[in-house]
Every structure is written in structure tokens, then in C-alpha cells.
Design an enzyme around this catalytic site. Structure first.
Site, PDB file in Angstrom:
ATOM      1  N   GLU B  53     -70.058  79.718 -11.376  1.00 47.69           N
ATOM      2  CA  GLU B  53     -71.398  80.283 -11.003  1.00 47.69           C
ATOM      3  C   GLU B  53     -72.211  79.601 -10.285  1.00 47.69           C
ATOM      4  O   GLU B  53     -73.185  80.043  -9.289  1.00 47.69           O
ATOM      5  CB  GLU B  53     -71.759  80.537 -12.417  1.00 47.69           C
ATOM      6  CG  GLU B  53     -71.359  81.843 -13.413  1.00 47.69           C
ATOM      7  CD  GLU B  53     -70.399  81.197 -14.230  1.00 47.69           C
ATOM      8  OE1 GLU B  53     -69.850  80.142 -14.037  1.00 47.69           O
ATOM      9  OE2 GLU B  53     -69.825  81.984 -15.052  1.00 47.69           O
ATOM     10  N   PHE B 115     -72.611  84.590 -30.323  1.00 45.71           N
ATOM     11  CA  PHE B 115     -71.539  84.078 -29.371  1.00 45.71           C
ATOM     12  C   PHE B 115     -71.960  84.367 -27.866  1.00 45.71           C
ATOM     13  O   PHE B 115     -72.283  85.543 -27.427  1.00 45.71           O
ATOM     14  CB  PHE B 115     -70.198  84.829 -29.732  1.00 45.71           C
ATOM     15  CG  PHE B 115     -68.940  84.162 -28.569  1.00 45.71           C
ATOM     16  CD1 PHE B 115     -68.624  83.072 -28.797  1.00 45.71           C
ATOM     17  CD2 PHE B 115     -68.536  85.112 -27.653  1.00 45.71           C
ATOM     18  CE1 PHE B 115     -67.686  82.396 -27.855  1.00 45.71           C
ATOM     19  CE2 PHE B 115     -67.657  84.655 -26.623  1.00 45.71           C
ATOM     20  CZ  PHE B 115     -67.187  83.410 -26.721  1.00 45.71           C
ATOM     21  N   GLN B 116     -71.987  83.399 -27.438  1.00 44.83           N
ATOM     22  CA  GLN B 116     -72.315  83.068 -25.799  1.00 44.83           C
ATOM     23  C   GLN B 116     -73.794  83.659 -25.661  1.00 44.83           C
ATOM     24  O   GLN B 116     -74.062  84.303 -24.496  1.00 44.83           O
ATOM     25  CB  GLN B 116     -71.389  84.013 -24.911  1.00 44.83           C
ATOM     26  CG  GLN B 116     -70.042  83.379 -25.006  1.00 44.83           C
ATOM     27  CD  GLN B 116     -69.199  84.130 -23.936  1.00 44.83           C
ATOM     28  OE1 GLN B 116     -69.335  85.001 -23.453  1.00 44.83           O
ATOM     29  NE2 GLN B 116     -68.240  83.154 -23.255  1.00 44.83           N
ATOM     30  N   LYS B 165     -76.162  93.621 -23.294  1.00 45.02           N
ATOM     31  CA  LYS B 165     -75.178  94.542 -22.878  1.00 45.02           C
ATOM     32  C   LYS B 165     -75.751  95.961 -23.290  1.00 45.02           C
ATOM     33  O   LYS B 165     -75.041  96.840 -22.672  1.00 45.02           O
ATOM     34  CB  LYS B 165     -74.245  93.898 -23.961  1.00 45.02           C
ATOM     35  CG  LYS B 165     -72.818  94.533 -23.516  1.00 45.02           C
ATOM     36  CD  LYS B 165     -71.730  93.629 -24.181  1.00 45.02           C
ATOM     37  CE  LYS B 165     -70.324  94.285 -23.762  1.00 45.02           C
ATOM     38  NZ  LYS B 165     -69.200  93.379 -24.316  1.00 45.02           N
ATOM     39  N   MET B 474     -75.516  57.187  -0.449  1.00 44.27           N
ATOM     40  CA  MET B 474     -77.077  57.241  -0.379  1.00 44.27           C
ATOM     41  C   MET B 474     -77.625  56.251  -1.555  1.00 44.27           C
ATOM     42  O   MET B 474     -78.371  55.470  -1.352  1.00 44.27           O
ATOM     43  CB  MET B 474     -77.707  58.394  -0.423  1.00 44.27           C
ATOM     44  CG  MET B 474     -79.298  58.534  -0.499  1.00 44.27           C
ATOM     45  SD  MET B 474     -79.721  57.477   1.338  1.00 44.27           S
ATOM     46  CE  MET B 474     -80.192  59.125   2.073  1.00 44.27           C
TER      47      MET B 474
END
Ligand SMILES: Cc1ncc(C[n+]2csc(CCOP(=O)(O)OP(=O)(O)O)c2C)c(N)n1
Lengths: 162, 563
Positions: B53, B115-116, B165, B474
Site C-alpha cells: 500500500e 477483525f482488521q 463494507k 546522510m
């Protein structure tokens, strides 16, 4: 110079809007002394009143940052204008039989009301500006304050001042 | 379009089309299955399946920066959504317009630690311009329309739409949203005329004026107006990191970049200026150095679309709120040459001649600066260049010469490692016919290298450069200069063979360790259609100079090799 300010914020009455506003204060290091939220004169809009402390520059940033929130419609710094500010406090104070008349007369002086009496305590309701509430509290302290709940300040400009 | 009863998912896709979306980057999961089901066989815009993602959102960001359009990405709830957080913050800090669509669990499960489940609107509140949790499918067309408007107007930024959903599954009569009622959102576009008069007058007064131009010039499309403004007034110009390309680097008035790794000329000019005209830049601490002591003699003009930027860090004498392009258009009608500044112009030219960026070249090893110069020469400065974060980013900013806006894409505000490569994929999707080069360190390349797959599968012809110095360069530089050579945890041994890594994904890989090979492999890369990864193995000791260490004013530069 750091001074206290009351800021009125007209916001969309959306879930999460209180979180957006208070989150902004926290994240940017602005201080919230009290915050109240409730209905406004217009359906779908709420009015928040936040009491904060800061110098002029901080206050300017607070206003500008608030305006960046899409749900914020109007921000007014009430303290820069003639205004009426009020808060309400419920004070449960220890009160033996003998002390009750004394406490009652204190409350009367502040135009506060006795709203409940228990066997060994009384509940006083006071409405006024912050100083008045503070003053009454100071006087009640010696009796023993068992519980205190203050609402925080709500405020409005006077007359036609906007 | 005839009103029709369709699902929330279909409404989403149709609404995206109505907003002109051509390309979406995403990753499916349980909470967006209805949306992906609607995408099955859908051909009206491109959907690119990234491998992470984070790759999707940086790609959407690169797409937006390269095109000026809104970048769009889709992720599922919970871990999918939280994987976007770094990318959302990156876009927020650099004012990049994104519409980020996340799925969420069924509304009846929200708040139950299902869940999630993640409260992604809550998590991202500080790093989005605005966000929505859609509660009713009927609101979806309006919300999407508002989101695009908010993302790409005023001060641009990411807007999140979280769709439970059940909302993506629910059906309703689809009527595209047309009107918008956002009472609390009215960006000021046109400036106040009185303020412009003050600016014009200040220019006539000034004997040491400087223009400091930032990303706002590029985002507003005001680069031509800036050029006209500078040429009319003949005021020297410095462009911030995000402003690179907003002013032609070949112009005699250009002084280079200011700040921590800026030019001697730009930094001294700012510090000695008596009028500093800041246009679409926000006085980031990497630009100002120690604030107390920044541009001490200057009257400060600040032009910005976001009123909250004015006076935030630096006291402003003449604030101008408005869209940079519009402001400059109007200002250009009022201004004249800054006649009192002739001696100043000579001084600037002298500094430029005396103290350009410099490095000690070598014939035994590859110097990273030399590599960037070679890339610049072979592409005539015309490619779209994205970078990751670190020394290579600063060297590219210093040695690559940008002449067009939107040809330079880098994470300035957040400084996000892992941004460089996926953002190039997005930029290439926006400009399929242009040469896109992504310049990365060996550290940052390993933060999103999985997107090599996307390049291979979709034949996205990004030329991926890895400047391999075998360390977190760096950080090594800071440890050398500020932490007394205590090189703590910067050694990148154990990195993959980048050539083999590329080949494992089906991308051509090339490597060079000396100048001759470097030129040859780079030529080969340019001549090869499709994606190519080129690794330049460079000297690990090189530092970026000049450097202003924290707590110093910007004219207190360590000059290093620029001496
Ligand atoms: C996600 C993230 N983590 C850590 C950092 C801190 N950081 C800034 S530059 C840098 C080193 C980058 O090394 P490399 O990718 O090899 O590039 P180089 O500096 O060598 O060009 C690090 C660790 C960061 N900017 N972003």
C-alpha cells in the site's frame, strides 16, 4: 503578553468535529482551559466555546488554523469584544446541621441556589462568570468541598457586536 | 446519464470517472471486496496493483505531482489503511492533492475491535486536509465530489474517504453530485489590492531585494508569472527544494536553492537582503536555519494561499493571501524594475562566480555528484526526476538543472525514504511518453523495491538509478560532522545485489563502478525500452556541501569542498 481568551467556533454538527478541533489544539501546542459544545441557533451547526491562554500571535495562529478545518464555519474571538460569559458549577459541600444557615446565606449572596440537601452535605448550584464561581468556591472551601463539577465557559457578544 | 439503482462500489467508480480519474493505484482486501468486484473487467480507467500500500500511495502522489491532477489510491481496512499513513503524511506536508479511499469494516462492527478494524479517520486526522467516514450510500456521490474539490483547491492536500463494507455493498439511485455546499471552505484566491500596492512600493525602495519562491509557484501553475515578475523587477531568485523547476535554472537571476544545503549565494543574499519576497513557500526550518537571526535586515513580504502560513514562523511585514498565480498576474501589472539594486545584482553575480557547488572529482572512483552531472547532461535536464531521501536527493537538487515545473518530484516536508521509486511509477503513468528517472540511495531503494514488479509487469519504463555508497549516507555525514565519527548503525552491508534483484523481477539491471562504465551503462539504459535499474557504486566518503548545521544561521555554512 499572555492573556485569557474565549473563542467561539461555529462548526458543522458532524461526528468527529470535536476531535478535529481539540486535536488541533493539542497537536499545535495550544492550550485548552475549558471547552463547551452545544447546539447553536441554526440546525446542523454547533457552537463551541474554548477558553485558551496565549499572546496575540498565538491567538492569531489559533484562529487561522481553525479556519483550515473544513467543518469550521466561523471563529470569533469574544474576548476582544463586549461579551457575556457564564459557567455553571455544582458544588457538594460538607454541611453539618449547624453550618447550614451560614452556607445558605453565602449561596444567597452569590445568587446561587441550594439544589439538594443530604444528611451531612448540601449541593449548591452557581451560575456566573469564572471569577464569581471562583469566589464562591473560595468561601465554601473551609467547610470542605466533597465534589465539584464545572461546565466550562460559554459566552456571547453583547447586543449587535459580532 | 440516466439515474439508476446501483451499489456504492459502482457509484464510487462512476464518480471517479466523472472527476476525470484516469489511473488508480491500489491493493485489495476484505473490506474493499465489493469495490474490487465492481472493478472486475472495468476498463474505463487504469487500476495498478502495487505490491504494498505504501507503493500505491507514493505512486498516486508522484502521479499528482507530475500531472497537477488528483492522485487516487485504494486500500482495504485496518493494516491496508495504516500502511498508507506515511504516504498521506508525505502528501500533506508537501500539499499534494490526493483522494485516498479506504474500506472499513461493516458499520455494525465499527468500534468493536473487529477483525482488521482501524479508526483510520481518527489516525489520519492530523495529516489530512479533510476526511470522511461514509455512513450512508446516498452521501457517497456528494462526498466524492467534495473530496476532489477540497483536495485540489486552495492549499492542496490529501482527503481521505473511509467506506464501510455495508456502504460499498448497499444500493441506491445514483445521481451525480453537482452542487457543492461547503460553507466552511472558501479559499481566498484573489489578493487584496492595497497589499499589492505596498509590495510594488517596497520593490522601488529596496536596494537588496530577494525573491524566495517555493512549491506554491509550481502547484498554482504560476511559473510563467514568476519569470515575468523576476525579469521585470530584475530581482534575484532563489527556489526552495520544492520550488525547483518553478524558475528556470539557467536564468541569470537564479541563485540556486537556499537553506541547509543551499548555495553560498542564496544564503548570503537572504541574510543580507533588505526586502525578502516569499512566494508560495512556508519558511521551513531547513530553509531558514536558526529562526532568530534569519534575514535580520529584511522587510518581509509573504504571498501564500494558506493564511495560516503567514506569520507562523517568520514575522511578516506585508502579508498577501491568495493563489500565487493570480497574485503574480495582478502584481505584474503594478511593478517596475528595482532600480536601486544595481550594486546588489553585481554582488550576486560575483558570489555566483566565486562560490558555485564544487566537489573533488576522481578518476579512480565514481563521485555521486559526477553521476548526477552526467544524468543531467545526457538528458539535457529534460527528464522528470524523482528522488528518495538522503545525500543523493541533495546532490540531485544541486547538480541536476531543472527548467520546467513538475519535472522534479521529491519528498521535501516529511523527507520520506521509500518515496523515490514508487513516485516515479506514478509520474510515468501521468506522462507515458516522457523520460522518468528515479534516483535512490541504496538504503531507501530497499524500502519499496518490491514495486519493481509493477514496472516489469506493466512495462513502465522508469529508469531506476541507485547511488550505492554502501551506507545510510546522510546519516553517515551527520555522524562524521556532528557526532565525531561515531558511525552508529549506518553500514548497509547485506544489501542485495541490486542488479540481480532487478533481474529477479524481470527488470534489466546494470552496474558501473568507474566513469567509463558509468557512461556506457547509462547510454545502454536510455536506449533500452522498458524499465532498467542502474546501480552506480560510488565513493562512500562523500559529503553534501555547503551545510548549515542545526542552530546556525544560514550564512554560517560549512563549505567543505566548495571552499
Ligand atoms: C522512512 C525514513 N526513515 C529514516 C529516515 C532518516 N534518514 C534520512 S536520510 C537517511 C539515509 C539514507 O540513506 P540512503 O538511502 O542510502 O541514501 P544516501 O543518503 O546514502 O544517498 C536516513 C536513514 C528517513 N528520512 N525516512
Amino acid at each position: 503578553m499572555t492573556t485569557k481568551h474565549a473563542i467561539a467556533i461555529l462548526v458543522n454538527d458532524q461526528p468527529g468535529v470535536l476531535q478535529r478541533v481539540s486535536g488541533l489544539f493539542g497537536r499545535r501546542g495550544f492550550n485548552i482551559e475549558s471547552i463547551t459544545v452545544g447546539q447553536s441557533e441554526e440546525q446542523g451547526l454547533s457552537r463551541m466555546v474554548i477558553v485558551t491562554e496565549g499572546d496575540d500571535q498565538t491567538l492569531e495562529q489559533i484562529e487561522k488554523q481553525l479556519y483550515k478545518l473544513i467543518d469550521v464555519i466561523k471563529v470569533v474571538n469574544l474576548s476582544s469584544k463586549p461579551m457575556v460569559s457564564r459557567e455553571l458549577a455544582l458544588i457538594k459541600v460538607k454541611a453539618e446541621q449547624a453550618e447550614r444557615p451560614e452556607i445558605k446565606s453565602l449561596a444567597d449572596t452569590f445568587r446561587a441556589a441550594v439544589v439538594d440537601i443530604g444528611t451531612r452535605n448540601m449541593m449548591i448550584q452557581v451560575v456566573g462568570d469564572t471569577e464569581k464561581v471562583d469566589a464562591l468556591l473560595e468561601l465554601l472551601k473551609p467547610y470542605g468541598i466533597q465534589e465539584l463539577s464545572r461546565t466550562g465557559v460559554t459566552a456571547m457578544t453583547r447586543g449587535n457586536a459580532l | 446519464m440516466k439515474p439508476e439503482v446501483i451499489t456504492g462500489s459502482e457509484i464510487l467508480l462512476r464518480s471517479l470517472l466523472l472527476e476525470g480519474v484516469e489511473c488508480v493505484f491500489g491493493y485489495p482486501g476484505g473490506a474493499v471486496l465489493y469495490i474490487y468486484d465492481a472493478l472486475y473487467g472495468f476498463k474505463d480507467f487504469h487500476h495498478l496493483l502495487t505490491r504494498h500500500e505504501q507503493g500505491a500511495i507514493h505512486a498516486a502522489d508522484g502521479y499528482a505531482r507530475a500531472s497537477g491532477k488528483v492522485g487516487v489510491c485504494i486500500a482495504t481496512s485496518g493494516p491496508g489503511a495504516t500502511n498508507l499513513v506515511t504516504g498521506i503524511a508525505t502528501a500533506y506536508m508537501d500539499s499534494v492533492p490526493l483522494v485516498v479511499i479506504t474500506g472499513n469494516v461493516h458499520q455494525s462492527l465499527i468500534g468493536t475491535d473487529a477483525f482488521q478494524e482501524a479508526d483510520i479517520t481518527g489516525i489520519t486526522m492530523p495529516i489530512t486536509k479533510h476526511s470522511y467516514l461514509v455512513r450512508d450510500v446516498k452521501d457517497l456521490p456528494r462526498i466524492i465530489h467534495e473530496a476532489f474539490h477540497i483536495a485540489n483547491s486552495g492549499r492542496k492536500g490529501p482527503v481521505l474517504i473511509d467506506i464501510p463494507k455495508d456502504v460499498s455493498a448497499a444500493t441506491t439511485l445514483f445521481e451525480p453530485a453537482k452542487v457543492m455546499n461547503l460553507r466552511g471552505y472558501n479559499p481566498t484566491v484573489a489578493p487584496n489590492r492595497l497589499q499589492l500596492d505596498k509590495v510594488a512600493a517596497a520593490i522601488q525602495e529596496a536596494s537588496q531585494p530577494v525573491i524566495l519562491a517555493g512549491g506554491g509557484v509550481v502547484y498554482s501553475g504560476g511559473h510563467e508569472e514568476l519569470l515575468q515578475f523576476a525579469e521585470t523587477t530584475e530581482i534575484p531568485v532563489t527556489t526552495t527544494l520544492l520550488g525547483l523547476g518553478g524558475f528556470p535554472s539557467g536564468n541569470r537571476l537564479w541563485m540556486g536553492m537556499p537553506g541547509m544545503h543551499g548555495t553560498y549565494t542564496a544564503n548570503n543574499a537572504i541574510q543580507q537582503s533588505d526586502l525578502l519576497i516569499c512566494i508560495g513557500a512556508r519558511f521551513d526550518d531547513r530553509v531558514t536555519g536558526k529562526l532568530d537571526g534569519f534575514a535580520p535586515k529584511a522587510k518581509i513580504v509573504h504571498i501564500d494561499i494558506d493564511p495560516a502560513e503567514i506569520g507562523k514562523n517568520v514575522h511578516t511585514d506585508i502579508p498577501v493571501v491568495g493563489d500565487v498565480k493570480t497574485v503574480l498576474e495582478q502584481l505584474n501589472k503594478l511593478i517596475k524594475r528595482a532600480d536601486k539594486a544595481d550594486a546588489w545584482r553585481d554582488q550576486i553575480q560575483q558570489w555566483k562566480a566565486e562560490k558555485p557547488f564544487k566537489y573533488k572529482d576522481s578518476n579512480d572512483s565514481l563521485k555521486p555528484q559526477w553521476v548526477i552531472e552526467m544524468l543531467n547532461e545526457t538528458t539535457h535536464g529534460e527528464a522528470i526526476v524523482t528522488t528518495d531521501v538522503g545525500q543523493h536527493q541533495m546532490w540531485t537538487a544541486q547538480y541536476y538543472k531543472f527548467n520546467q515545473p513538475r519535472s522534479w518530484i521529491t519528498s521535501g516536508g516529511l523527507g520520506t525514504m521509500g518515496f523515490g521509486f514508487p513516485s516515479a511509477i506514478g509520474a510515468q503513468m501521468a506522462h507515458p511518453d516522457r523520460l522518468v528517472i528515479s534516483i535512490n540511495g541504496d538504503g531507501g531503494m530497499q524500502m519499496c523495491s518490491q514495486e519493481l514488479a509493477i514496472c516489469a509487469i506493466n512495462k513502465i519504463p522508469v529508469k531506476i538509478v541507485v547511488i550505492n555508497n554502501q551506507v545510510l549516507g546522510m546519516v553517515r555525514q551527520w555522524q562524521e560532522l556532528i557526532y565525531e565519527n561515531r558511525y552508529s548503525h549506518i553500514d548497509l552491508s547485506g544489501s542485495p545485489d541490486f542488479v540481480k534483484l532487478a533481474e529477479a523481477y524481470g527488470v534489466k539491471g546494470l552496474r558501473a563502478t568507474n566513469k567509463e562504465d558509468a557512461q556506457a551503462v547509462w547510454r545502454e539504459a536510455l536506449e533500452t525500452p522498458g524499465p532498467v535499474l542502474v546501480e552506480f557504486v560510488v565513493d562512500k566518503q562523500e559529503n553534501v556541501y555547503p551545510m548549515v548545521t542545526q542552530g546556525s544561521t544560514i550564512d554560517q555554512m560549512l563549505m567543505g569542498d566548495c571552499e
